[in-house]
Design a protein around this motif. Structure first.
Motif, PDB file in Angstrom:
ATOM      1  N   UNK A 178       0.840  -1.196   0.000  1.00 58.75           N
ATOM      2  CA  UNK A 178       0.000   0.000   0.000  1.00 58.75           C
ATOM      3  C   UNK A 178       0.879   1.252   0.000  1.00 58.75           C
ATOM      4  N   UNK A 179       1.407   1.630  -1.156  1.00 60.91           N
ATOM      5  CA  UNK A 179       2.278   2.815  -1.208  1.00 60.91           C
ATOM      6  C   UNK A 179       1.532   4.119  -0.944  1.00 60.91           C
ATOM      7  N   UNK A 180       0.209   4.103  -1.127  1.00 58.35           N
ATOM      8  CA  UNK A 180      -0.584   5.308  -0.885  1.00 58.35           C
ATOM      9  C   UNK A 180      -2.015   4.898  -0.538  1.00 58.35           C
ATOM     10  N   UNK A 181      -2.870   5.896  -0.248  1.00 60.67           N
ATOM     11  CA  UNK A 181      -4.242   5.585   0.129  1.00 60.67           C
ATOM     12  C   UNK A 181      -5.037   5.019  -1.041  1.00 60.67           C
ATOM     13  N   UNK A 182      -4.683   5.395  -2.248  1.00 57.98           N
ATOM     14  CA  UNK A 182      -5.363   4.826  -3.409  1.00 57.98           C
ATOM     15  C   UNK A 182      -5.223   3.312  -3.437  1.00 57.98           C
ATOM     16  N   UNK A 183      -4.034   2.817  -3.115  1.00 60.78           N
ATOM     17  CA  UNK A 183      -3.811   1.370  -3.098  1.00 60.78           C
ATOM     18  C   UNK A 183      -4.641   0.697  -2.012  1.00 60.78           C
ATOM     19  N   UNK A 184      -4.791   1.357  -0.857  1.00 58.74           N
ATOM     20  CA  UNK A 184      -5.626   0.814   0.213  1.00 58.74           C
ATOM     21  C   UNK A 184      -7.056   0.633  -0.273  1.00 58.74           C
ATOM     22  N   UNK A 185      -7.566   1.608  -1.013  1.00 57.18           N
ATOM     23  CA  UNK A 185      -8.952   1.560  -1.470  1.00 57.18           C
ATOM     24  C   UNK A 185      -9.131   0.572  -2.620  1.00 57.18           C
ATOM     25  N   UNK A 186      -8.189   0.545  -3.564  1.00 54.30           N
ATOM     26  CA  UNK A 186      -8.265  -0.408  -4.676  1.00 54.30           C
ATOM     27  C   UNK A 186      -8.160  -1.836  -4.148  1.00 54.30           C
ATOM     28  N   UNK A 187      -7.337  -2.031  -3.140  1.00 54.04           N
ATOM     29  CA  UNK A 187      -7.141  -3.354  -2.553  1.00 54.04           C
ATOM     30  C   UNK A 187      -7.732  -3.406  -1.140  1.00 54.04           C
ATOM     31  N   UNK A 188      -8.974  -2.951  -1.007  1.00 53.70           N
ATOM     32  CA  UNK A 188      -9.600  -2.888   0.319  1.00 53.70           C
ATOM     33  C   UNK A 188      -9.654  -4.247   0.989  1.00 53.70           C
ATOM     34  N   UNK A 189      -9.861  -5.306   0.208  1.00 55.04           N
ATOM     35  CA  UNK A 189      -9.859  -6.650   0.793  1.00 55.04           C
ATOM     36  C   UNK A 189      -8.510  -6.959   1.458  1.00 55.04           C
ATOM     37  N   UNK A 190      -7.434  -6.655   0.758  1.00 53.35           N
ATOM     38  CA  UNK A 190      -6.107  -6.930   1.305  1.00 53.35           C
ATOM     39  C   UNK A 190      -5.844  -6.075   2.534  1.00 53.35           C
ATOM     40  N   UNK A 191      -6.358  -4.846   2.530  1.00 58.71           N
ATOM     41  CA  UNK A 191      -6.207  -3.993   3.706  1.00 58.71           C
ATOM     42  C   UNK A 191      -6.970  -4.581   4.884  1.00 58.71           C
ATOM     43  N   UNK A 192      -8.170  -5.105   4.628  1.00 56.28           N
ATOM     44  CA  UNK A 192      -8.920  -5.771   5.679  1.00 56.28           C
ATOM     45  C   UNK A 192      -8.190  -6.985   6.216  1.00 56.28           C
ATOM     46  N   UNK A 193      -7.558  -7.735   5.322  1.00 53.63           N
ATOM     47  CA  UNK A 193      -6.742  -8.874   5.751  1.00 53.63           C
ATOM     48  C   UNK A 193      -5.646  -8.419   6.712  1.00 53.63           C
ATOM     49  N   UNK A 194      -4.962  -7.350   6.317  1.00 51.56           N
ATOM     50  CA  UNK A 194      -3.790  -6.893   7.055  1.00 51.56           C
ATOM     51  C   UNK A 194      -4.119  -6.439   8.469  1.00 51.56           C
ATOM     52  N   UNK A 195      -5.306  -5.840   8.666  1.00 52.67           N
ATOM     53  CA  UNK A 195      -5.634  -5.289   9.985  1.00 52.67           C
ATOM     54  C   UNK A 195      -6.437  -6.255  10.848  1.00 52.67           C
ATOM     55  N   UNK A 196      -6.641  -7.477  10.362  1.00 55.25           N
ATOM     56  CA  UNK A 196      -7.281  -8.492  11.187  1.00 55.25           C
ATOM     57  C   UNK A 196      -8.790  -8.397  11.277  1.00 55.25           C
ATOM     58  N   UNK A 197      -9.461  -7.981  10.196  1.00 50.84           N
ATOM     59  CA  UNK A 197     -10.919  -7.916  10.188  1.00 50.84           C
ATOM     60  C   UNK A 197     -11.511  -9.306  10.387  1.00 50.84           C
ATOM     61  N   UNK A 198     -12.754  -9.346  10.832  1.00 48.96           N
ATOM     62  CA  UNK A 198     -13.411 -10.619  11.152  1.00 48.96           C
ATOM     63  C   UNK A 198     -14.060 -11.221   9.911  1.00 48.96           C
ATOM     64  N   UNK A 199     -13.716 -12.470   9.633  1.00 46.60           N
ATOM     65  CA  UNK A 199     -14.314 -13.195   8.517  1.00 46.60           C
ATOM     66  C   UNK A 199     -15.787 -13.476   8.809  1.00 46.60           C
ATOM     67  N   UNK A 200     -16.626 -13.284   7.791  1.00 42.59           N
ATOM     68  CA  UNK A 200     -18.061 -13.466   7.954  1.00 42.59           C
ATOM     69  C   UNK A 200     -18.584 -14.497   6.954  1.00 42.59           C
ATOM     70  N   UNK A 201     -19.777 -15.035   7.241  1.00 42.66           N
ATOM     71  CA  UNK A 201     -20.412 -16.010   6.361  1.00 42.66           C
ATOM     72  C   UNK A 201     -21.189 -15.311   5.248  1.00 42.66           C
ATOM     73  N   UNK A 202     -20.448 -14.801   4.271  1.00 41.81           N
ATOM     74  CA  UNK A 202     -21.023 -14.119   3.112  1.00 41.81           C
ATOM     75  C   UNK A 202     -21.950 -12.977   3.501  1.00 41.81           C
ATOM     76  N   UNK A 203     -21.423 -11.857   3.951  1.00 41.52           N
ATOM     77  CA  UNK A 203     -22.271 -10.707   4.291  1.00 41.52           C
ATOM     78  C   UNK A 203     -22.940 -10.133   3.049  1.00 41.52           C
TER      79      UNK A 203
END
Length: 669
Positions: A447-472
């Motif tokens: 994530x070199x910038x905030x644009x990358x965080x938004x384009x790869x929001x899933x990967x950002x969620x992975x990185x910060x330990x978000x909770x996996x859900x049953x298909x929200x």
């Protein structure tokens, strides 16, 4: 939303992280609360801990500060009890079934002429791409009614308005071929650019000017409001990711102009009178003709792009859908798109500040200081729930056109910490996805910038330990108290059971809810519980969580599976739509066709209100301001070839259904 076998299923997780799963959180919270850990492993107090009686779900409040996943625009003060209709039984018929005292008629089916010069529906699939661009699209989904006096507000006209709806995808039946779009005699070998363009034009959004006269709704022919938005319509990328290197292509080196919106699933709307369409399974449209096969990078795999071929086959004749030829094109999809239906020539805006995921829908609320909040789920097994909080404040009647371009994006983390309120199970927090303010993301080279965080929001969620859900899937906000509900439709691939969910496969799904701390949508913490765990007492008994889940809330009379569409009306009724198994056999015996139910959030009573035709999904709901007309959508009837709805013969067609009460009263009362 579930689709055909040729399309990558949302049931197949692409999230390979070790982030904690919601079911594990529930299990720890359950153990802490001292629930039984053998046999049922649950109690009604856990899975049926609906909103507090003090929530006032039957107050009839019409608080315009609370949006409702589009369903939140019905209204009227209900009679007591909140659910005033007689529940109906299951149905396996090829028709629409509604309660005694109600009527339902089909409206604007796929192929209905909408624009000037549009040909009449032929019924054999012989229309070309140009014709489809002038007709109502295929596979209706999210929907919203905008009163004709609703510019810069919701309006109050219940006899004339703009009906705006999504068209998610093209139905296929067996063998991976387009059966309905090109007619039953279409051959897979018969493929060219015009057919790809016809498929593209069947996607997107329809804006339909409608008016009621003598008790009947009709299209206002020749209206300037009538409009088709397709997978080829010019759009603009806005917000922090616009112009970034990750969204630049050979055709658009500026990274700001995109053509089309695809896989438009659920929807939302704003208090300033615009429509939000959500791009869900966009990944299914990108493949490659490259001779060496799989060329995907890690991010493309995480978003589920096909390694080689796709069922839609666009990549064979349109280079931008070949991820090897245009590796950034897929980054330009997966956004929430804002459309101004009252300005026919306006350019739809892809709001990148809200993050790029497989958005199911978008439900808004306002913070205490009038900032806009948008909730959205990422519809994939083991993916996350997000919320966006705007920087600017909503000004009634003012210029809110850029309000969704600046703000903060958060991802949900559900914890097992004891809730302060005894009627909730656990606590949760919103984790900020900001390159500059989150140390984890700041240290991550992806994530070199905030644009990358938004384009790869899933990967950002992975990185910060978000909770996996049953298909929200759909999210909806209670119109009075701001409680937020989400359908977790199923997760049939989960193989590990736990105390809170003793079935290895969550084949029936459930509905969770949370309350923001202090009742303010801007809060960074919340308390959560589970509103209902779907089950089937026709197959499993009271001592099995696959049956009643330990309560009379789920019975043989209201059993359902795979909750999907969701919306509150203004009176606080919670409408639940299903997109699940309709085999009526095995684990699904006695559940019939897909359906729509209605729940009282206070008493937790659930009644079946409507059953759809064969092999369909029931999806999307919206009311006129007087709440006396309900519009819902029927998607992919006959997806396996066993339906002729709504015509009774010939090819099946997705369509809108208009539901009214015979005495002219409020729907649901």
């Amino acid at each position: 939303m579930a689709q055909q076998d040729i399309i990558d299923s949302e049931d197949l997780p692409t999230n390979l992280t070790q982030n904690e799963h919601f079911q594990d959180v529930v299990a720890r919270a359950t153990e802490r609360r001292g629930f039984l850990k053998k046999g049922l492993g649950l109690s009604a107090a856990l899975f049926l801990a609906g909103p507090l009686a003090a929530c006032g779900g039957s107050s009839g409040s019409d608080d315009s500060s609370a949006g409702g996943g589009d369903g939140g625009d019905g209204g009227g003060t209900p009679a007591e009890p909140l659910l005033g209709f007689k529940a109906i039984g299951i149905s396996t018929a090829d028709t629409i079934t509604v309660p005694e005292g109600y009527s339902a008629v089909s409206f604007v089916p796929w192929g209905t002429p909408l624009m000037a010069g549009a040909p009449a529906w032929k019924g054999d699939g012989s229309e070309d791409a140009a014709a489809q661009a002038l007709q109502v699209g295929e596979n209706h989904d999210g929907i919203h009614y905008f009163a004709i006096d609703g510019k810069n507000g919701e309006g109050e006209d219940s006899t004339e308005g703009l009906l705006v709806m999504n068209h998610e995808y093209c139905t296929t039946v067996g063998g991976g071929t387009y059966q309905w779009l090109f007619g039953p005699n279409h051959s897979p070998e018969d493929w060219d650019l015009d057919k790809a363009h016809k498929s593209m034009n069947a996607h997107g959004v329809s804006v339909i000017h409608i008016k009621r006269s003598n008790g009947k709704w009709d299209i206002v022919q020749g209206s300037n409001y009538n409009r088709r938005i397709t997978a080829q319509t010019e759009m603009e990328l806005t917000g922090p990711a616009a112009g970034d290197v990750l969204v630049r292509t050979n055709a658009d080196p500026t990274g700001r102009k995109v053509f089309g919106t695809i896989n438009n699933c659920g929807n939302g709307w704003t208090p300033w009178g615009t429509y939000l369409t959500c791009e869900e399974n966009f990944n299914n449209y990108f493949g490659t003709t490259h001779a060496d096969g799989d060329q995907r990078d890690d991010a493309q795999k995480r978003y589920g792009l096909s390694a080689t071929s796709t069922g839609y086959r666009w990549q064979e004749v349109v280079d931008r859908f070949d991820y090897v030829k245009e590796p950034n094109e897929s980054n330009r999809f997966g956004w929430i798109v804002e459309i101004d239906p009252f300005t026919p020539n306006s350019i739809p805006k892809k709001r990148t500040a809200l993050g790029r995921i497989k958005h199911e829908n978008a439900a808004y609320n306002l913070t205490a200081d009038k900032r806009i909040v948008v909730y959205s789920g990422d519809d994939q097994a083991n993916d996350y729930i997000y919320k966006f909080v705007s920087e600017g404040k909503f000004v009634e009647g003012g210029d809110n056109s850029r309000l969704l371009d600046k703000g903060k994006l958060y991802v949900a983390k559900f914890n097992a910490d004891k809730a302060d309120d005894a009627d909730f199970l656990g606590k949760g927090e919103w984790v900020l996805l900001d390159k500059d303010e989150n140390a984890t993301l700041r240290a991550d080279a992806r994530f070199p910038n905030q644009a990358a965080v938004l384009v790869y929001a899933r990967l950002a969620g992975d990185a910060v330990g978000a909770t996996k859900m049953d298909r929200p899937e759909w999210v909806s906000v209670h119109p009075s108290n701001g409680d937020v509900y989400v359908t977790l439709t199923n997760n049939s691939g989960r193989a590990e059971s736990n105390a809170a969910n003793p079935r290895n496969e969550n084949i029936y799904g459930h509905i969770a809810r949370w309350r923001e701390t202090g009742g303010d949508a801007a809060a960074m913490t919340f308390e959560w519980d589970i509103f209902v765990l779907a089950g089937n007492p026709n197959v499993y008994g009271d001592d099995d969580a696959r049956g009643r889940a330990g309560s009379d809330n789920i019975t043989k009379d209201n059993t359902f599976n795979s909750p999907d569409g969701l919306g509150f009306d203004k009176a606080g009724r919670l409408w639940i739509q299903t997109d699940g198994q309709y085999s009526n056999a095995g684990d699904y015996e006695g559940q019939g066709n897909n359906q729509m139910l209605c729940a009282d959030p206070v008493t937790k009573e659930i009644r079946r209100f409507l059953v759809g035709p064969k092999e369909c999904e029931v999806t999307g709901l919206t009311f006129t301001p007087d709440s006396k007309t309900l519009f819902i959508n029927i998607q992919h009837p006959g997806e396996r070839g066993d339906s002729h709805w709504p015509n009774g013969s010939g090819m099946p067609r997705s369509a809108t259904v208009i539901v009214t009460k015979d005495d002219g009263g409020v729907i649901g009362s």
